[in-house]
Design an enzyme around this catalytic site. Structure first.
Site, PDB file in Angstrom:
ATOM      1  N   HIS A  41       0.824  -1.219   0.000  1.00 27.44           N
ATOM      2  CA  HIS A  41       0.000   0.000   0.000  1.00 27.44           C
ATOM      3  C   HIS A  41       0.852   1.260   0.000  1.00 27.44           C
ATOM      4  CE1 HIS A  41      -4.278  -1.214   0.452  1.00 27.44           C
ATOM      5  NE2 HIS A  41      -3.707  -2.358   0.775  1.00 27.44           N
ATOM      6  N   ASP A  89      -0.477  -7.622   1.479  1.00 23.56           N
ATOM      7  CA  ASP A  89       0.038  -6.254   1.493  1.00 23.56           C
ATOM      8  C   ASP A  89       1.541  -6.224   1.810  1.00 23.56           C
ATOM      9  OD1 ASP A  89      -0.698  -3.178   3.358  1.00 23.56           O
ATOM     10  OD2 ASP A  89       0.215  -3.517   1.394  1.00 23.56           O
ATOM     11  N   SER A 183       3.029   2.141   8.430  1.00 25.28           N
ATOM     12  CA  SER A 183       2.840   0.999   7.514  1.00 25.28           C
ATOM     13  C   SER A 183       4.180   0.508   6.994  1.00 25.28           C
ATOM     14  CB  SER A 183       1.965   1.409   6.319  1.00 25.28           C
ATOM     15  OG  SER A 183       0.685   1.792   6.767  1.00 25.28           O
TER      16      SER A 183
HETATM   17  N1  LIG Z   1      -3.792   1.630  13.372  1.00 29.58           N
HETATM   18  C1  LIG Z   1      -3.758   1.033  12.064  1.00 29.58           C
HETATM   19  C2  LIG Z   1      -2.966   1.848  11.091  1.00 29.58           C
HETATM   20  C3  LIG Z   1      -1.670   1.421  10.737  1.00 29.58           C
HETATM   21  C4  LIG Z   1      -0.950   2.162   9.793  1.00 29.58           C
HETATM   22  C5  LIG Z   1      -1.498   3.308   9.204  1.00 29.58           C
HETATM   23  C6  LIG Z   1      -2.780   3.734   9.605  1.00 29.58           C
HETATM   24  N2  LIG Z   1      -3.411   4.869   9.127  1.00 29.58           N
HETATM   25  C7  LIG Z   1      -3.088   5.499   7.970  1.00 29.58           C
HETATM   26  O1  LIG Z   1      -2.235   5.143   7.174  1.00 29.58           O
HETATM   27  C8  LIG Z   1      -3.885   6.725   7.721  1.00 29.58           C
HETATM   28  C9  LIG Z   1      -4.581   7.323   8.760  1.00 29.58           C
HETATM   29  C10 LIG Z   1      -5.309   8.491   8.518  1.00 29.58           C
HETATM   30  C11 LIG Z   1      -5.378   9.055   7.264  1.00 29.58           C
HETATM   31  C12 LIG Z   1      -4.683   8.429   6.237  1.00 29.58           C
HETATM   32  N3  LIG Z   1      -4.566   8.760   4.945  1.00 29.58           N
HETATM   33  C13 LIG Z   1      -3.775   7.855   4.381  1.00 29.58           C
HETATM   34  C14 LIG Z   1      -3.397   7.925   2.971  1.00 29.58           C
HETATM   35  N4  LIG Z   1      -2.613   6.944   2.471  1.00 29.58           N
HETATM   36  O2  LIG Z   1      -3.821   8.842   2.319  1.00 29.58           O
HETATM   37  C15 LIG Z   1      -3.369   6.911   5.263  1.00 29.58           C
HETATM   38  C16 LIG Z   1      -3.945   7.289   6.465  1.00 29.58           C
HETATM   39  C17 LIG Z   1      -3.505   2.994  10.543  1.00 29.58           C
END
Ligand SMILES: NCc1cccc(NC(=O)c2cccc3[nH]c(C(N)=O)cc23)c1
Length: 232
Positions: A41, A89, A183
């Protein structure tokens, strides 16, 4: 990392920061001299640009001994990964050259036995992802210890509602949780990488949405195949 604390510098020498134009985008970790494992991702909003991989870092900005930015020769997402769900992923990145290993740059062993980590096992996760709900991004690496949540609890109707496959695992997310930018980082249990952080529902710090990780053991053969082919 929400609700965690600054890591002791360079005690996680496997940690990688995947960057675009000098900005931290995702975590990752060194699994072989020339290979970093992360999450597929993470390539979603890169419109085809190649990451650069920062190794040996604690601070993202300050000069540090052994800190070095590597170019990436190849980015290989798992063929089953897609933008509609969290399945498969995983992303393998081949560095332009073998990383120079030292006190601050080391490989992390990955779990190869395909057996669930026992619920309540305390594992640790680290990253340069956001550290509060207003999206503050840290300069230093943060870490957190979290207990593994059983798949049955994680799959409850009021949580991830039966979307957690046997190739995923969860940790409790009450207050202390992974978040945007974490991530791709490793979930480390007893010194071995058992999972890779996936954004899942993207929600952070809500106990109703436990943190989700792609389990590594089910993908050991895929990882070995890519590395064997890539190393030529
Ligand atoms: N706790 C679980 C967990 C683990 C890793 C990452 C995330 N939360 C995001 O990654 C995230 C969060 C908010 C807005 C967002 N916008 C985007 C984006 N790619 O535009 C990602 C996000 C949550």
């Amino acid at each position: 990392i929400l609700g965690g604390y600054e890591a002791k510098p360079h005690l996680k020498p496997y940690m990688a920061s995947l960057q675009l134009d000098g900005q931290h985008i995702c975590g990752g970790f060194l699994i072989a001299k020339q290979w970093v494992l992360s999450a597929a991702h993470c390539t979603e909003e890169t419109d085809g640009k190649m990451f650069q991989v920062l190794l040996g870092a604690h601070s993202l900005t300050e000069p540090e001994p052994h800190k070095r930015l590597y170019r990436v020769r190849a980015q290989i997402p798992h063929p089953g990964s897609n933008i509609h769900n969290n399945k498969d992923d995983l992303l393998l990145l081949q560095l332009e050259e073998e990383a120079e290993l030292n006190a601050h740059v080391q490989v992390l062993p990955v779990q190869r036995e395909d057996r669930d980590v026992a619920p309540d096992t305390v594992c640790e996760v680290a990253g340069w992802g956001t550290i509060n709900h207003s999206g503050r991004r840290p300069d230093k690496l943060y870490q957190l210890e979290r207990p593994v949540l059983s798949r049955d609890v994680c799959n409850h109707r009021t949580r991830h509602d039966h979307t957690i496959t046997e190739k995923m695992m969860c940790t409790d997310s009450r207050r202390k949780d992974t978040c945007k930018g974490d991530s791709g980082g490793p979930l480390v249990c007893n010194g071995v990488a058992e999972g890779v952080v996936t954004a899942g529902s993207r929600v952070c710090g809500n106990y109703k949405k436990p943190a989700i990780y792609t389990r590594i053991a089910p993908y050991a053969a895929w990882i070995d195949g890519v590395i064997a082919a890539g190393d030529g």
